[in-house]
Design a protein around this motif. Structure first.
Motif, PDB file in Angstrom:
ATOM      1  N   LYS A   1      13.796 -97.592 -40.626  1.00 51.50           N
ATOM      2  CA  LYS A   1      13.460 -97.339 -42.030  1.00 51.50           C
ATOM      3  C   LYS A   1      12.175 -96.515 -42.137  1.00 51.50           C
ATOM      4  O   LYS A   1      12.110 -95.527 -42.878  1.00 51.50           O
ATOM      5  N   GLU A   2      11.164 -96.901 -41.385  1.00 50.94           N
ATOM      6  CA  GLU A   2       9.889 -96.177 -41.410  1.00 50.94           C
ATOM      7  C   GLU A   2      10.071 -94.746 -40.886  1.00 50.94           C
ATOM      8  O   GLU A   2       9.530 -93.793 -41.455  1.00 50.94           O
ATOM      9  N   PHE A   3      10.852 -94.603 -39.830  1.00 53.60           N
ATOM     10  CA  PHE A   3      11.123 -93.301 -39.230  1.00 53.60           C
ATOM     11  C   PHE A   3      11.848 -92.390 -40.225  1.00 53.60           C
ATOM     12  O   PHE A   3      11.419 -91.264 -40.494  1.00 53.60           O
ATOM     13  N   LEU A   4      12.942 -92.880 -40.807  1.00 50.44           N
ATOM     14  CA  LEU A   4      13.697 -92.054 -41.746  1.00 50.44           C
ATOM     15  C   LEU A   4      12.894 -91.739 -43.006  1.00 50.44           C
ATOM     16  O   LEU A   4      13.015 -90.645 -43.567  1.00 50.44           O
ATOM     17  N   ARG A   5      12.066 -92.663 -43.445  1.00 46.30           N
ATOM     18  CA  ARG A   5      11.220 -92.398 -44.618  1.00 46.30           C
ATOM     19  C   ARG A   5      10.299 -91.206 -44.316  1.00 46.30           C
ATOM     20  O   ARG A   5      10.127 -90.319 -45.157  1.00 46.30           O
ATOM     21  N   GLU A   6       9.731 -91.177 -43.120  1.00 43.68           N
ATOM     22  CA  GLU A   6       8.853 -90.069 -42.745  1.00 43.68           C
ATOM     23  C   GLU A   6       9.641 -88.768 -42.588  1.00 43.68           C
ATOM     24  O   GLU A   6       9.165 -87.702 -42.980  1.00 43.68           O
ATOM     25  N   VAL A   7      10.850 -88.835 -42.048  1.00 44.95           N
ATOM     26  CA  VAL A   7      11.693 -87.639 -41.945  1.00 44.95           C
ATOM     27  C   VAL A   7      11.962 -87.084 -43.341  1.00 44.95           C
ATOM     28  O   VAL A   7      11.850 -85.875 -43.580  1.00 44.95           O
ATOM     29  N   LEU A   8      12.302 -87.958 -44.283  1.00 43.61           N
ATOM     30  CA  LEU A   8      12.533 -87.525 -45.665  1.00 43.61           C
ATOM     31  C   LEU A   8      11.279 -86.874 -46.249  1.00 43.61           C
ATOM     32  O   LEU A   8      11.363 -85.845 -46.926  1.00 43.61           O
TER      33      LEU A   8
ATOM     34  N   ASP B   1      27.117 -88.777 -42.563  1.00 48.78           N
ATOM     35  CA  ASP B   1      28.349 -89.551 -42.415  1.00 48.78           C
ATOM     36  C   ASP B   1      28.024 -90.743 -41.533  1.00 48.78           C
ATOM     37  O   ASP B   1      27.283 -90.624 -40.558  1.00 48.78           O
ATOM     38  N   VAL B   2      28.590 -91.889 -41.871  1.00 50.10           N
ATOM     39  CA  VAL B   2      28.349 -93.110 -41.105  1.00 50.10           C
ATOM     40  C   VAL B   2      29.672 -93.867 -40.993  1.00 50.10           C
ATOM     41  O   VAL B   2      30.484 -93.862 -41.923  1.00 50.10           O
ATOM     42  N   ARG B   3      29.873 -94.493 -39.842  1.00 50.42           N
ATOM     43  CA  ARG B   3      31.093 -95.286 -39.670  1.00 50.42           C
ATOM     44  C   ARG B   3      31.206 -96.333 -40.769  1.00 50.42           C
ATOM     45  O   ARG B   3      30.232 -96.999 -41.096  1.00 50.42           O
ATOM     46  N   LYS B   4      32.400 -96.479 -41.301  1.00 46.94           N
ATOM     47  CA  LYS B   4      32.636 -97.460 -42.366  1.00 46.94           C
ATOM     48  C   LYS B   4      32.283 -98.875 -41.900  1.00 46.94           C
ATOM     49  O   LYS B   4      31.831 -99.696 -42.696  1.00 46.94           O
ATOM     50  N   SER B   5      32.464 -99.151 -40.618  1.00 43.92           N
ATOM     51  CA  SER B   5      32.177-100.482 -40.081  1.00 43.92           C
ATOM     52  C   SER B   5      30.697-100.704 -39.780  1.00 43.92           C
ATOM     53  O   SER B   5      30.282-101.828 -39.506  1.00 43.92           O
ATOM     54  N   ASN B   6      29.880 -99.665 -39.855  1.00 41.41           N
ATOM     55  CA  ASN B   6      28.463 -99.779 -39.492  1.00 41.41           C
ATOM     56  C   ASN B   6      27.637-100.224 -40.700  1.00 41.41           C
ATOM     57  O   ASN B   6      26.848 -99.473 -41.263  1.00 41.41           O
TER      58      ASN B   6
ATOM     59  N   ARG C   1      23.367-100.243 -44.909  1.00 39.58           N
ATOM     60  CA  ARG C   1      22.308-100.969 -45.631  1.00 39.58           C
ATOM     61  C   ARG C   1      20.953-100.273 -45.470  1.00 39.58           C
ATOM     62  O   ARG C   1      20.171-100.197 -46.430  1.00 39.58           O
ATOM     63  N   LEU C   2      20.680 -99.769 -44.271  1.00 33.74           N
ATOM     64  CA  LEU C   2      19.429 -99.040 -44.037  1.00 33.74           C
ATOM     65  C   LEU C   2      19.351 -97.821 -44.950  1.00 33.74           C
ATOM     66  O   LEU C   2      18.356 -97.609 -45.643  1.00 33.74           O
ATOM     67  N   TYR C   3      20.412 -97.037 -44.965  1.00 34.28           N
ATOM     68  CA  TYR C   3      20.417 -95.826 -45.796  1.00 34.28           C
ATOM     69  C   TYR C   3      20.297 -96.179 -47.284  1.00 34.28           C
ATOM     70  O   TYR C   3      19.563 -95.525 -48.021  1.00 34.28           O
ATOM     71  N   GLN C   4      20.991 -97.226 -47.710  1.00 35.79           N
ATOM     72  CA  GLN C   4      20.906 -97.632 -49.114  1.00 35.79           C
ATOM     73  C   GLN C   4      19.489 -98.101 -49.467  1.00 35.79           C
ATOM     74  O   GLN C   4      19.005 -97.853 -50.578  1.00 35.79           O
ATOM     75  N   ALA C   5      18.816 -98.739 -48.533  1.00 34.14           N
ATOM     76  CA  ALA C   5      17.441 -99.186 -48.766  1.00 34.14           C
ATOM     77  C   ALA C   5      16.499 -98.001 -48.970  1.00 34.14           C
ATOM     78  O   ALA C   5      15.434 -98.140 -49.579  1.00 34.14           O
ATOM     79  N   LEU C   6      16.903 -96.834 -48.464  1.00 29.76           N
ATOM     80  CA  LEU C   6      16.102 -95.618 -48.630  1.00 29.76           C
ATOM     81  C   LEU C   6      16.628 -94.740 -49.767  1.00 29.76           C
ATOM     82  O   LEU C   6      16.265 -93.576 -49.875  1.00 29.76           O
ATOM     83  N   ASN C   7      17.491 -95.319 -50.599  1.00 31.03           N
ATOM     84  CA  ASN C   7      18.050 -94.653 -51.784  1.00 31.03           C
ATOM     85  C   ASN C   7      19.111 -93.600 -51.495  1.00 31.03           C
ATOM     86  O   ASN C   7      19.344 -92.712 -52.323  1.00 31.03           O
ATOM     87  N   PHE C   8      19.773 -93.706 -50.356  1.00 25.65           N
ATOM     88  CA  PHE C   8      20.991 -92.926 -50.146  1.00 25.65           C
ATOM     89  C   PHE C   8      22.087 -93.627 -50.949  1.00 25.65           C
ATOM     90  O   PHE C   8      22.064 -94.846 -51.113  1.00 25.65           O
TER      91      PHE C   8
END
Length: 147
Positions: free
Chosen positions: A84-91, A104-109, A114-121
């Motif tokens: 989460k911290e890493f992707l926030r900095e990338v953004l 794109d992310v696997r439907k089963s992942n 949840r990580l992406y949704q927590a970052l507002n994806f």
């Protein structure tokens, strides 16, 4: 504390190891990572914790959109908020360069979703039989202007 920096060619062995451990049927080849350094639209980052490379993110910047091509955190570091911290900095580093980020992310992942949704994806669609084993992909998007 996560340190984010641009990926260097010397990082490839460790990035390749993390990729191979993170992805089964769709892991990248070592040559695939090497090729990224020749592509003018490829942007590459790594995450370090206490000097150890623990994650990577490769994106393609095409027009006003960044596409996450591959992203992974070393399994030994899961559950610590590093992804989460890493992707926030990338953004943060992409802000002003593009209007949106897609992936794109696997439907089963569910963990990654949840990580992406927590970052507002947010979910924008689904690609049927996207992965080599036939699994569907969930398409997600992040907008710097909001959904």
């Amino acid at each position: 504390m996560v340190k984010v920096r641009e990926m260097e060619k010397e990082d490839i062995p460790e990035v390749f190891r993390i990729n191979k451990e993170s992805f089964t049927t769709d892991a990248w080849s070592r040559e695939g990572f090497e090729r990224e350094f020749k592509l003018p639209y490829s942007v590459r980052f790594v995450a370090e914790v206490e000097g150890k490379l623990v994650g990577y993110c490769i994106l393609w910047l095409i027009e006003d959109c960044a596409h996450v091509m591959t992203f992974a955190i070393d399994r030994a570091y899961w559950g610590r908020g590093i992804g989460k911290e890493f992707l926030r900095e990338v953004l943060n580093r992409l802000k002003g360069r593009v209007k949106k980020v897609q992936l794109d992310v696997r439907k089963s992942n569910l963990r990654a979703i949840r990580l992406y949704q927590a970052l507002n994806f947010y979910i924008v669609g689904e690609r049927r039989h996207y992965y080599s084993d036939g699994e569907n992909a969930i398409q997600m998007e992040y907008s710097f202007d909001g959904p």
